[in-house]
Design a protein around this motif. Structure first.
Motif, short mmCIF file in Angstrom:
data_model
loop_
_atom_site.label_atom_id
_atom_site.label_comp_id
_atom_site.label_asym_id
_atom_site.label_seq_id
_atom_site.Cartn_x
_atom_site.Cartn_y
_atom_site.Cartn_z
N ASN A 107 -8.76 -14.60 13.69
CA ASN A 107 -8.57 -14.81 12.25
C ASN A 107 -7.37 -14.03 11.75
O ASN A 107 -6.72 -13.31 12.49
N SER A 108 -7.12 -14.13 10.44
CA SER A 108 -5.95 -13.52 9.83
C SER A 108 -5.92 -12.01 10.07
O SER A 108 -6.95 -11.34 10.06
N LEU A 109 -4.70 -11.49 10.26
CA LEU A 109 -4.48 -10.08 10.57
C LEU A 109 -3.60 -9.43 9.51
O LEU A 109 -2.74 -10.07 8.92
N GLY A 110 -3.82 -8.14 9.32
CA GLY A 110 -2.94 -7.34 8.48
C GLY A 110 -2.76 -5.98 9.12
O GLY A 110 -3.73 -5.41 9.64
N VAL A 111 -1.54 -5.46 9.12
CA VAL A 111 -1.29 -4.14 9.68
C VAL A 111 -0.46 -3.34 8.70
O VAL A 111 0.41 -3.88 8.02
N ASP A 112 -0.77 -2.05 8.60
CA ASP A 112 0.04 -1.17 7.76
C ASP A 112 0.19 0.18 8.44
O ASP A 112 -0.80 0.74 8.93
N LEU A 152 -6.45 6.02 3.67
CA LEU A 152 -7.04 5.08 2.72
C LEU A 152 -6.03 4.04 2.28
O LEU A 152 -6.35 2.84 2.16
N TRP A 153 -4.80 4.47 2.02
CA TRP A 153 -3.76 3.55 1.58
C TRP A 153 -3.49 2.49 2.65
O TRP A 153 -3.33 1.30 2.33
N THR A 154 -3.46 2.88 3.93
CA THR A 154 -3.21 1.90 4.99
C THR A 154 -4.35 0.90 5.09
O THR A 154 -4.13 -0.26 5.40
N VAL A 155 -5.59 1.35 4.84
CA VAL A 155 -6.72 0.42 4.85
C VAL A 155 -6.53 -0.65 3.78
O VAL A 155 -6.66 -1.85 4.04
N LYS A 156 -6.20 -0.21 2.58
CA LYS A 156 -6.06 -1.16 1.47
C LYS A 156 -4.92 -2.14 1.73
O LYS A 156 -5.07 -3.35 1.53
N GLU A 157 -3.77 -1.63 2.16
CA GLU A 157 -2.63 -2.53 2.39
C GLU A 157 -2.90 -3.47 3.55
O GLU A 157 -2.55 -4.66 3.50
N ALA A 158 -3.49 -2.98 4.62
CA ALA A 158 -3.77 -3.84 5.78
C ALA A 158 -4.73 -4.97 5.41
O ALA A 158 -4.53 -6.13 5.79
#
Length: 251
Positions: A107-112, A152-158
């Motif tokens: 499924n869709s991915l996001g990485v930060d 926390l910021w990387t969780v939200k952006e990812a």
């Protein structure tokens, strides 16, 4: 290296200063990508854009048995770059000279990835503007507020990048209980894989909405090195050692 028939997610992180791209690297980019490149005025940002798209195309060319320059990427109505190949996903992030790239066929991915060192005053200002009261309270009690804020910021952006709805005005909609492996957005769950890398944090988020078994979601991404890529790259400097030892094992 994964084969097309396998269900997989792969993650690569590199120091762009330690990589020398081939002279013809830009020839693999599409017309739309070259147009976007022309609009990037900062040399480092331009180099990171070329590096990310070049590495992406080389990886996908190997997985899809297609020429790198023929990999079709389009921008959807919400502004998210997507592959036209059904079932395949990617995402790219960079901070400073560090670049992170993930591809997969689930499924869709996001990485930060974030490596900025913020002062207490900067953290307080950003927290008041973008975080919930509960998150602000958590940070106020933290003994490692700078690292916890970045994580926390990387969780939200990812999560938002996996969702595809954009970062602006959406950060408070992502909910994460610290030290857990899932976050939620609009009642949808996103599986998290988190890594510590020096002073930087990296979070990879995977949408669990459909077609993902619990075993698939819990499986760690395959961690790639530049030397694993099916292309000729001149590695001129030290690279991050992103290993399972840096994986944050949460409940």
């Amino acid at each position: 290296m994964s084969k097309n028939k396998d269900i997989f997610t792969e993650l690569l992180i590199c120091n762009s200063l330690g990589v020398s791209l081939p002279i013809n690297a830009q020839k693999t980019l599409s017309h739309a990508e070259l147009t976007r490149l022309d609009g990037i005025r900062h040399p480092r940002q331009a180099r990171l854009f070329v590096l990310g798209r070049y590495l992406l195309r080389q990886l996908l060319a190997d997985r899809l048995s297609e020429a790198p320059e023929r990999i079709a990427i389009h921008i959807d109505a919400r502004g998210k770059p997507l592959l036209e190949q059904p079932g395949w996903h990617f995402n790219i992030s960079h901070s400073g000279d560090t670049l992170a790239l993930t591809i997969g066929n689930q499924n869709s991915l996001g990485v930060d990835v974030e490596g900025r060192q913020l002062s207490p005053a900067q953290i307080t200002r950003l927290a008041r503007r973008y975080l919930s009261e509960q998150e602000q309270q958590w940070l106020s009690l933290s003994q490692t507020a700078s690292a916890d804020f970045t994580r926390l910021w990387t969780v939200k952006e990812a999560v938002l990048k996996a969702h595809g709805g954009g970062i602006a005005n959406n950060l408070q909609r992502v909910h994460w209980q610290p030290d857990t492996r899932c976050a939620t957005l609009e009642q949808h769950r996103y599986r998290l894989h988190q890594y510590a890398l020096g002073h930087s944090w990296l979070t990879l988020a995977m949408d669990e909405r459909s077609g993902i078994t619990d075993a698939m979601a819990r499986a760690e991404p395959t961690l790639l090195r530049l030397s694993d890529l099916p292309c000729e790259l001149e590695i001129t400097g030290p690279q991050p050692n992103l290993s399972l030892d840096s994986q944050i094992h949460n409940s």
